[in-house]
Design a protein around this motif. Structure first.
Motif, PDB file in Angstrom:
ATOM      1  N   SER A   1       0.845  -1.111   0.127  1.00 15.43           N
ATOM      2  CA  SER A   1       0.081  -0.180  -0.020  1.00 15.43           C
ATOM      3  C   SER A   1       0.897   1.209   0.191  1.00 15.43           C
ATOM      4  O   SER A   1       2.055   1.353   0.685  1.00 15.43           O
ATOM      5  N   THR A   2       0.520   2.177  -0.846  1.00 12.82           N
ATOM      6  CA  THR A   2       1.303   3.477  -0.727  1.00 12.82           C
ATOM      7  C   THR A   2       0.607   4.701   0.271  1.00 12.82           C
ATOM      8  O   THR A   2       1.110   5.589   0.339  1.00 12.82           O
ATOM      9  N   THR A   3      -0.354   4.076   0.963  1.00  6.94           N
ATOM     10  CA  THR A   3      -1.075   4.956   2.004  1.00  6.94           C
ATOM     11  C   THR A   3      -0.786   4.372   3.392  1.00  6.94           C
ATOM     12  O   THR A   3      -0.724   5.342   4.569  1.00  6.94           O
ATOM     13  N   ASN A   4      -0.507   3.178   3.702  1.00  4.86           N
ATOM     14  CA  ASN A   4      -0.367   2.651   5.194  1.00  4.86           C
ATOM     15  C   ASN A   4       0.926   1.943   5.324  1.00  4.86           C
ATOM     16  O   ASN A   4       1.540   1.206   4.365  1.00  4.86           O
ATOM     17  N   SER A   5       1.555   2.025   6.446  1.00  5.54           N
ATOM     18  CA  SER A   5       2.775   1.100   7.056  1.00  5.54           C
ATOM     19  C   SER A   5       2.329  -0.340   6.955  1.00  5.54           C
ATOM     20  O   SER A   5       1.160  -0.549   7.296  1.00  5.54           O
ATOM     21  N   VAL A   6       3.343  -1.218   6.897  1.00  4.98           N
ATOM     22  CA  VAL A   6       2.958  -2.563   7.169  1.00  4.98           C
ATOM     23  C   VAL A   6       2.591  -3.095   8.533  1.00  4.98           C
ATOM     24  O   VAL A   6       1.752  -3.734   8.980  1.00  4.98           O
ATOM     25  N   PHE A   7       3.529  -2.264   9.555  1.00  8.38           N
ATOM     26  CA  PHE A   7       3.308  -2.526  10.954  1.00  8.38           C
ATOM     27  C   PHE A   7       3.379  -1.151  11.650  1.00  8.38           C
ATOM     28  O   PHE A   7       4.310  -0.191  11.502  1.00  8.38           O
ATOM     29  N   LEU A   8       2.350  -1.010  12.717  1.00  8.49           N
ATOM     30  CA  LEU A   8       2.283   0.124  13.744  1.00  8.49           C
ATOM     31  C   LEU A   8       2.717  -0.616  14.901  1.00  8.49           C
ATOM     32  O   LEU A   8       2.207  -1.664  15.533  1.00  8.49           O
ATOM     33  N   VAL A   9       3.785  -0.006  15.556  1.00 12.83           N
ATOM     34  CA  VAL A   9       4.109  -0.412  16.907  1.00 12.83           C
ATOM     35  C   VAL A   9       3.680   0.294  17.904  1.00 12.83           C
ATOM     36  O   VAL A   9       3.950   1.401  18.291  1.00 12.83           O
ATOM     37  N   ASN A  10       3.339  -0.414  19.046  1.00 16.13           N
ATOM     38  CA  ASN A  10       2.766  -0.033  20.303  1.00 16.13           C
ATOM     39  C   ASN A  10       3.949  -0.307  21.392  1.00 16.13           C
ATOM     40  O   ASN A  10       4.643  -1.075  21.007  1.00 16.13           O
ATOM     41  N   SER A  11       3.771   0.480  22.678  1.00 13.94           N
ATOM     42  CA  SER A  11       4.512   0.116  23.695  1.00 13.94           C
ATOM     43  C   SER A  11       4.567  -1.354  24.073  1.00 13.94           C
ATOM     44  O   SER A  11       3.427  -2.050  23.818  1.00 13.94           O
ATOM     45  N   TYR A  12       5.630  -1.712  24.506  1.00 14.37           N
ATOM     46  CA  TYR A  12       5.875  -2.984  25.027  1.00 14.37           C
ATOM     47  C   TYR A  12       5.547  -4.074  23.975  1.00 14.37           C
ATOM     48  O   TYR A  12       4.857  -5.219  24.169  1.00 14.37           O
ATOM     49  N   CYS A  13       5.974  -4.033  22.767  1.00 12.37           N
ATOM     50  CA  CYS A  13       5.753  -4.483  21.707  1.00 12.37           C
ATOM     51  C   CYS A  13       7.191  -5.207  21.130  1.00 12.37           C
ATOM     52  O   CYS A  13       7.994  -4.717  21.158  1.00 12.37           O
ATOM     53  N   ARG A  14       7.066  -6.575  20.953  1.00 17.41           N
ATOM     54  CA  ARG A  14       8.223  -7.300  20.332  1.00 17.41           C
ATOM     55  C   ARG A  14       7.919  -7.573  18.698  1.00 17.41           C
ATOM     56  O   ARG A  14       6.853  -8.323  18.611  1.00 17.41           O
ATOM     57  N   LEU A  15       8.724  -7.346  17.861  1.00 21.05           N
ATOM     58  CA  LEU A  15       8.115  -7.252  16.427  1.00 21.05           C
ATOM     59  C   LEU A  15       9.507  -7.989  15.814  1.00 21.05           C
ATOM     60  O   LEU A  15      10.763  -7.448  15.843  1.00 21.05           O
ATOM     61  N   GLY A  16       9.208  -9.090  14.942  1.00 22.47           N
ATOM     62  CA  GLY A  16      10.340  -9.687  14.289  1.00 22.47           C
ATOM     63  C   GLY A  16      10.146 -11.139  13.642  1.00 22.47           C
ATOM     64  O   GLY A  16       9.228 -11.520  13.594  1.00 22.47           O
ATOM     65  N   GLY A  17      11.303 -11.499  12.716  1.00 26.24           N
ATOM     66  CA  GLY A  17      11.187 -12.924  12.070  1.00 26.24           C
ATOM     67  C   GLY A  17      10.556 -12.917  10.823  1.00 26.24           C
ATOM     68  O   GLY A  17       9.768 -13.561  10.404  1.00 26.24           O
ATOM     69  N   PHE A  18      10.858 -11.734   9.887  1.00 28.22           N
ATOM     70  CA  PHE A  18      10.043 -11.715   8.776  1.00 28.22           C
ATOM     71  C   PHE A  18      10.818 -10.955   7.733  1.00 28.22           C
ATOM     72  O   PHE A  18      11.994 -10.074   8.236  1.00 28.22           O
ATOM     73  N   GLN A  19      10.512 -10.846   6.459  1.00 26.22           N
ATOM     74  CA  GLN A  19      11.050  -9.963   5.745  1.00 26.22           C
ATOM     75  C   GLN A  19       9.929  -9.102   4.684  1.00 26.22           C
ATOM     76  O   GLN A  19       8.923  -9.634   4.527  1.00 26.22           O
ATOM     77  N   ILE A  20      10.291  -8.017   4.354  1.00 20.07           N
ATOM     78  CA  ILE A  20       9.272  -7.016   3.656  1.00 20.07           C
ATOM     79  C   ILE A  20       9.600  -6.875   1.974  1.00 20.07           C
ATOM     80  O   ILE A  20      10.765  -6.256   1.998  1.00 20.07           O
ATOM     81  N   THR A  21       8.718  -6.817   1.338  1.00 23.82           N
ATOM     82  CA  THR A  21       9.070  -6.704  -0.169  1.00 23.82           C
ATOM     83  C   THR A  21       7.921  -5.912  -0.939  1.00 23.82           C
ATOM     84  O   THR A  21       6.840  -6.184  -0.456  1.00 23.82           O
ATOM     85  N   HIS A  22       8.267  -5.022  -1.240  1.00 21.48           N
ATOM     86  CA  HIS A  22       7.050  -4.200  -2.191  1.00 21.48           C
ATOM     87  C   HIS A  22       7.107  -4.703  -3.877  1.00 21.48           C
ATOM     88  O   HIS A  22       8.017  -4.375  -4.565  1.00 21.48           O
ATOM     89  N   PRO A  23       6.300  -5.600  -3.968  1.00 20.59           N
ATOM     90  CA  PRO A  23       6.147  -6.152  -5.277  1.00 20.59           C
ATOM     91  C   PRO A  23       6.408  -5.208  -6.514  1.00 20.59           C
ATOM     92  O   PRO A  23       6.612  -5.383  -7.726  1.00 20.59           O
TER      93      PRO A  23
END
Length: 203
Positions: A1-23
């Protein structure tokens, strides 16, 4: 999407283990502008951990903090790939930022950049790997940056103040037009060891 991020991070969040591609990202000319792949939630974020992420061709990789959204106790580790414009941008982080083992290098994702692809040339003229704005007490451990206009930037933030109390441990900054850049920077920085070249010329 050209309007939204893939992830929004809140407090006390752990995020990981992936790859991001824009086809749909272009392979010649000027890249399509996408929102940061990972960014803060509107309410802000503290005590967050982002790790083990590869960005293939995100326009901007991680953007945390702004003039109106603060953050603190941010840990970013084991990040690699080739964000095209900004790799990591941190602002309004007034306590404890740690960035470790960041490797941004087009050769990591070379399979998507075939003959005739001019985007890596655009990034070496326009891209910034790591940008610290209004940040207090930050450590950057062993970044490996290759093929950007600017490797590490220390600058004034959107809110009052600039980066300060910054320590960069063992950087490898190669094939960057400006390996380290300061913009209205008001404090010192400590660089411990490492290798820094400007387009292949030691500095």
């Amino acid at each position: 999407s050209t309007t939204n991020s893939v992830f929004l991070v809140n407090s006390y969040c752990r995020l990981g283990g992936f790859q991001i591609t824009h086809p749909s990202q272009v392979v010649t000319g000027t890249p399509t502008v996408y929102p940061a792949a990972i960014t803060h939630a509107p309410s802000g974020c503290s005590y967050i951990d982002i790790s083990n992420v590869r960005f293939y061709n995100a326009y901007d990789g991680i953007v945390i903090g702004s003039a109106t959204v603060g953050c603190s106790n941010v840990n970013i580790d084991d990040i690699d790939g080739f964000p095209l414009h900004d790799g990591i941008v941190i602002d309004s982080c007034v306590d404890k930022l740690r960035i470790g083992r960041v490797t941004f290098n087009v050769n990591l994702v070379g399979s998507i950049y075939g003959p005739g692809n001019t985007i890596p040339g655009w990034t070496i003229q326009n891209g910034s790997a790591i940008r610290l704005k209004r940040v207090d007490s930050a450590d950057i451990y062993y970044p490996v940056i290759w093929g950007y206009d600017t490797g590490i930037t220390l600058e004034a933030g959107a809110s009052t103040g600039s980066a300060n109390m910054i320590t960069i441990h063992g950087p490898t900054l190669d094939l960057c037009r400006r390996p380290i850049r300061t913009i209205n920077y008001q404090d010192g920085a400590t660089i411990l060891g490492g290798s820094i070249t400007s387009l292949g010329t030691p500095v």
